[in-house]
Each structure stands twice: as C-alpha cells, then as structure tokens.
Design a protein around this motif. Structure first.
Motif: not given
Length: 381
Positions: A153-154, A352
């Motif tokens: 997600a990052t 996120t």
C-alpha cells in the motif's frame, strides 16, 4: 416427498412403504384424469393435461399434506413438485426438466412447486452440460492459471500474487469462474482441479525464484471439501517437495464458508499446514460466517477485505468503520490485511490511510499470464 428418510427412520421401512402406497392411491383417486406413476425412492410422476398447473400443484400438495394414519400412527408428510411441459421432446428430456424444477422447489423452502421456464431450463441444462464436461476436461489443455499481483500500500511494489484458474471450454470458450467453480465444488471435482492449480502455481513460483527474481508470496484458493480431506496436508507437502517451492511463500486462501460444517477436520488440517510454515489467509472476511472465537482459534496470517465492503466504505461512514475495525483487529492479532477489488485511487488512498498493508485490484494489475508478471518483477529487482 420431502425428507421422507425421517419417516423411515422414525417408523421403519415397512410403515414408510405403506405410507407411499397410501399417497399413491390418494393421488390416483383424486386426480383420476392424470396418469400417476411411482418413480424411484419416494418420488412420483404425474402426467396431466391441465391448463392451470399452479392450481393443480396446490391441490396435489394439499392432498399429500393430509395426515396418513397407519396402525394408530399419525404420519405427516409434505412434498415438493417440479413441473415441465411436453413440447414434442422425449420423455427423458421432460422428466429431466421436471427434476431441474424440483431442485429449485426444494432449494427454496420445500412443500412448494416450481415451474420451468425457458430461461431456467436453459440455465440448468447448461449447468448440467458443464458439469459433465468438467469430468471430460483435460486439465493441461482446457485450464490455465493467471496471477493477479498484490502490492504494498505504501510503494505499490509487488509483494505477492493470487493464482486464479480459468477454463477455456472447447465449445463455449472462456467460462467465468463464478459459473464453473460452484459446479466443481458441488461435484467434488474441485479436489482434482484445486490440486492441479496448486501444483501449477508452486511450479511457477519456483521458476521465478530460479531466474533470480524477488521472492513473492503465491496465494492459492482451496475449497472446504479439499480441507476436509484427511490427506490434504500430505498432498500439499508433496507438491512443495516435487516443485521445490518454499513453504513460507505458499499462502493457502479460503473463504468463510469453511465455518459452515466439518470444522474439526479443517482446524486440524490448518494447524498442520501452519506448522510446516505455510501461510493461511481468510478471504471475504466480514461476509457473515466467521466468529471472533474461530478467528482466534485458527492460525490465520492474513485477512482479505472483499471488494463489496471496500467500495461501500467510500460513501458510508458505517462501512468505513467496519474496514477500520478489521484493520485494527488484524493488527492486534498480528495478521496482515489485504483489500481486494481496488479499482479507484480514492479506494486505495482510503485503505492506505486506514493502515491497510496490501492492495489488490485492477487499479494496479489485472490477472496476468506468468510471462506478463515477469517484467513487473524485473522492474523491482
């Protein structure tokens, strides 16, 4: 007849046979303009010329539900009816269509009737044809495996991939998994197909490793019937041995339907798999079958949030709270969280921001052939 086995169990087969004899005579007497026949088990066949099948079915059901008395025993029975129409087809086709409608009636609530229409008949016939074709299929010729990448997600780098089976039918072309997977599960063909998919996925994962590509987790879906096999763990370990794929990179994924029945064997199997270093993931978490207790008892490493909940969270504070709760729960239980079906940047940003570690969906990658995944892995090398 509905659940007639309970009559035999409660009163004995002789009383059960006498009950069927009484029901048969009742049908012949009250519906004398029909041809009444005894089929196998507790089933009857009626041929009628009525122009009002709904009314006739109601009358038949009412007649059957009248109490049967045998040797001072009061026996209550009900029936379900499937109706088909004679349109110049063979008797076998007509009876087959009636059985299809009967299945619908019994699936609804029993003690009722269902009448075939053309759409239903075509759907059921296609399902029956596909079921037969599954058994005749050549796995290596007719099926293939795609891989849908999962990303961090990052930084959106690929961390894993879900193996997804596809069926290229020799006559109908590509068949949706939503259509053929339930058929395979119903007939237990899923056990053969599932083992083939796992072997293909592990073999591909090992080939990527041997080519020096970054190790990623390969997730393989398994059905409840597979998990209830006593030798399922040994089958998985044999696949890992023969392909040399590391156990810690294999993730066995299942839906909440495992909680419906046969839990004792499934719990034992999952614990055995986990002891060998294999990851365990629960798909479609939050769709209604699992409890917090079973979630704690079973060795899950990962929870997957279904796309329906993800999409609803965009516009609903309540759904957003559910997503946040699942993510926090996973964090507390040291499980990673994957959000599925991500198709919009707003969904990715929301997940996120809530702390979801992994994302999967068309926004990043659609299901791909193995050769199409390789350049993506090379970019991250």
């Amino acid at each position: 007849m509905d659940d007639f086995k309970t009559v035999n169990d409660a009163f004995g087969y002789r009383t059960g046979d006498r009950t069927l004899h009484i029901i048969g005579k009742r049908l012949m007497t009250r519906f004398s303009d029909c041809i009444v026949a005894k089929a196998s088990g507790s089933a009857f066949l009626l041929h009628a010329t009525s122009a009002q099948p709904d009314q006739l079915c109601d009358e038949i059901l009412a007649s059957i539900s009248e109490r049967v008395q045998i040797d001072f025993k009061q026996i209550n029975v009900t029936a379900s009816i499937g109706v088909s129409f004679v349109n110049g087809e063979s008797i076998d086709h007509v009876i087959n269509d009636a059985e299809i409608a009967l299945f619908t009636a019994k699936s609804n609530r029993k003690n009722t009737f269902a009448i075939t229409d053309q759409v239903t008949q075509n759907e059921r016939k296609r399902a029956m044809q596909l079921t037969r074709d599954l058994y005749d299929a050549d796995l290596d010729r007719d099926f293939f495996v795609l891989f849908q990448p999962q990303v961090s997600a990052t930084n959106h780098c690929i961390t894993g991939a879900e193996a997804l089976v596809r069926w290229n039918h020799p006559k109908y072309g590509l068949i949706s998994p939503l259509e053929f997977i339930p058929l395979a599960e119903r007939t237990r063909f899923i056990e053969t197909l599932g083992g083939w998919v796992m072997r293909k996925a592990c073999l591909q994962g090992q080939q990527w490793l041997e080519k020096g590509r970054k190790p990623i987790t390969i997730a393989v879906n398994v059905s409840p019937s597979q998990l209830r096999q006593e030798d399922f763990t040994e089958k998985v370990l044999e696949i890992l041995r023969s392909t040399s794929f590391p156990p810690y990179l294999l993730e066995i994924e299942m839906t909440e339907h495992i909680f419906i029945e046969g839990m004792a064997q499934i719990i034992e199997t999952l614990n055995e798999l986990h002891l060998h270093g294999i990851r365990i993931a629960l798909d479609d978490f939050g769709t209604g079958f699992s409890s917090m207790q079973t979630l704690v008892e079973l060795p899950f490493d990962q929870l997957k949030i279904p796309k329906e909940i993800v999409r609803a969270a965009i516009d609903s504070e309540e759904k957003r709270a559910i997503v946040e709760m699942i993510i926090q729960l996973g964090d507390r239980l040291k499980m990673t969280i994957v959000a599925e079906g991500i198709e919009a940047m707003a969904e990715a940003e929301l997940l996120t921001g809530l702390g979801c570690q992994t994302l999967q969906g068309y926004l990043f990658h659609k299901p791909l052939e193995a050769l199409s995944v390789e350049p993506l892995l090379d970019q991250q090398a």
